[in-house]
Motif scaffolding. Sequence first.
Motif, PDB file in Angstrom:
ATOM      1  N   MET A 120      33.645  36.040  39.137  1.00  0.00           N
ATOM      2  CA  MET A 120      33.857  37.487  37.971  1.00  0.00           C
ATOM      3  C   MET A 120      32.908  38.211  39.451  1.00  0.00           C
ATOM      4  O   MET A 120      31.661  37.632  40.097  1.00  0.00           O
ATOM      5  CB  MET A 120      34.167  38.245  37.014  1.00  0.00           C
ATOM      6  N   SER A 121      33.105  39.262  40.118  1.00  0.00           N
ATOM      7  CA  SER A 121      32.345  40.361  40.969  1.00  0.00           C
ATOM      8  C   SER A 121      30.722  40.182  40.846  1.00  0.00           C
ATOM      9  O   SER A 121      30.861  41.057  39.184  1.00  0.00           O
ATOM     10  CB  SER A 121      32.941  41.068  42.268  1.00  0.00           C
ATOM     11  N   VAL A 122      30.337  41.034  41.217  1.00  0.00           N
ATOM     12  CA  VAL A 122      28.655  41.677  40.915  1.00  0.00           C
ATOM     13  C   VAL A 122      29.152  42.826  39.891  1.00  0.00           C
ATOM     14  O   VAL A 122      28.770  43.288  38.881  1.00  0.00           O
ATOM     15  CB  VAL A 122      28.046  42.008  42.042  1.00  0.00           C
ATOM     16  N   SER A 123      29.413  43.380  40.580  1.00  0.00           N
ATOM     17  CA  SER A 123      31.005  45.127  40.627  1.00  0.00           C
ATOM     18  C   SER A 123      31.314  44.875  38.735  1.00  0.00           C
ATOM     19  O   SER A 123      30.452  45.802  38.081  1.00  0.00           O
ATOM     20  CB  SER A 123      31.612  45.372  41.213  1.00  0.00           C
ATOM     21  N   ILE A 124      32.036  43.903  39.081  1.00  0.00           N
ATOM     22  CA  ILE A 124      32.338  43.875  37.260  1.00  0.00           C
ATOM     23  C   ILE A 124      31.586  43.333  36.151  1.00  0.00           C
ATOM     24  O   ILE A 124      31.299  43.849  35.612  1.00  0.00           O
ATOM     25  CB  ILE A 124      33.851  42.555  37.424  1.00  0.00           C
ATOM     26  N   ARG A 168      28.452  44.192  36.554  1.00  0.00           N
ATOM     27  CA  ARG A 168      27.367  45.724  36.057  1.00  0.00           C
ATOM     28  C   ARG A 168      28.292  46.169  34.860  1.00  0.00           C
ATOM     29  O   ARG A 168      27.692  46.652  34.284  1.00  0.00           O
ATOM     30  CB  ARG A 168      27.016  46.077  37.223  1.00  0.00           C
ATOM     31  N   ILE A 169      29.565  46.337  35.210  1.00  0.00           N
ATOM     32  CA  ILE A 169      30.707  47.047  34.459  1.00  0.00           C
ATOM     33  C   ILE A 169      30.399  46.706  32.375  1.00  0.00           C
ATOM     34  O   ILE A 169      30.266  47.473  31.871  1.00  0.00           O
ATOM     35  CB  ILE A 169      31.870  46.891  34.531  1.00  0.00           C
ATOM     36  N   LEU A 170      30.599  44.797  33.124  1.00  0.00           N
ATOM     37  CA  LEU A 170      30.559  44.623  31.654  1.00  0.00           C
ATOM     38  C   LEU A 170      29.478  44.499  31.180  1.00  0.00           C
ATOM     39  O   LEU A 170      29.432  44.354  29.658  1.00  0.00           O
ATOM     40  CB  LEU A 170      31.072  43.053  31.642  1.00  0.00           C
ATOM     41  N   ASN A 171      27.620  44.795  31.256  1.00  0.00           N
ATOM     42  CA  ASN A 171      26.320  44.620  31.032  1.00  0.00           C
ATOM     43  C   ASN A 171      26.014  45.730  30.328  1.00  0.00           C
ATOM     44  O   ASN A 171      25.093  45.670  29.836  1.00  0.00           O
ATOM     45  CB  ASN A 171      25.655  43.954  32.181  1.00  0.00           C
ATOM     46  N   GLN A 227      41.269  51.695  33.638  1.00  0.00           N
ATOM     47  CA  GLN A 227      40.413  51.935  34.830  1.00  0.00           C
ATOM     48  C   GLN A 227      40.064  50.330  35.213  1.00  0.00           C
ATOM     49  O   GLN A 227      40.160  50.205  36.398  1.00  0.00           O
ATOM     50  CB  GLN A 227      39.268  53.418  34.402  1.00  0.00           C
ATOM     51  N   LEU A 228      39.016  49.917  34.684  1.00  0.00           N
ATOM     52  CA  LEU A 228      38.320  48.877  34.478  1.00  0.00           C
ATOM     53  C   LEU A 228      39.820  47.869  35.614  1.00  0.00           C
ATOM     54  O   LEU A 228      40.004  47.290  37.074  1.00  0.00           O
ATOM     55  CB  LEU A 228      38.158  47.938  33.959  1.00  0.00           C
TER      56      LEU A 228
END
Length: 226
Positions: free
Chosen positions: A1-5, A7-10, A35-36
């Motif tokens: 998964m991308s870094v942006s995703i 960051r959200i999941l953390n 939204q995700l």
Amino acid sequence: MSVSILRILNLPGWNYKMSYEGVSIVAPTKRDATQLAQSYGDALSETAYRINGKVRIRWRGCKNPIEFFGWMATQEPPTSAETAERILQYQGSVFCSQLQIPSELLYRMVAAAENERPVSIVRQDTRKQIIVNQPMAEMLETPPEIATQRVMTQFWLPEDLAELEQRLHNDRQFTWTYSAGLNERAWAILTTQFEAFEVDGIWYRQGTCLSTPQLVPIPPGVLEQA
């Protein structure tokens, strides 16, 4: 998964885990999950493709999770097992008269099968209703084999149809109260959420009925050729 995703999941309230099926994400709320999915749909589909599994997004009290499959990241249609899994999981029914179905249309068919509200999709260049779910067929009191062959100009007042198509061109998505034919014997006032979308250069409109039809007299002449 991308870094942006990631960051959200953390962030607090989020959680995720890997399994043999793929990635399972737990969002704090349904709004966060939506939204995700809307913001990173392509990346989530790509993740499903890379792991040869699926990405599932849930939230507290969730009954119908949002799912992404690997075929959504490719031009290849899903396998029959993938499609059947989504439709049969909710015991939904959806009917289509079009033989070749691009993946986005197929995705919308699965979503329609899961929807408890009446849903239909009309191909704009022919104005033919090509997809209905079971609640729509029941609302129209029409067998789906007939409903998915209808040319919808026969079930609209010409001025209302012209206004609908102009609004779809300008706004792409809106809710409207209007009158139209349910079948050859019934006319009704309806409130519908409309959406225009494009697939492979062809424009479609999707309608999701939000109200119970209120029967009114049939306008003179409008169903003479239905």
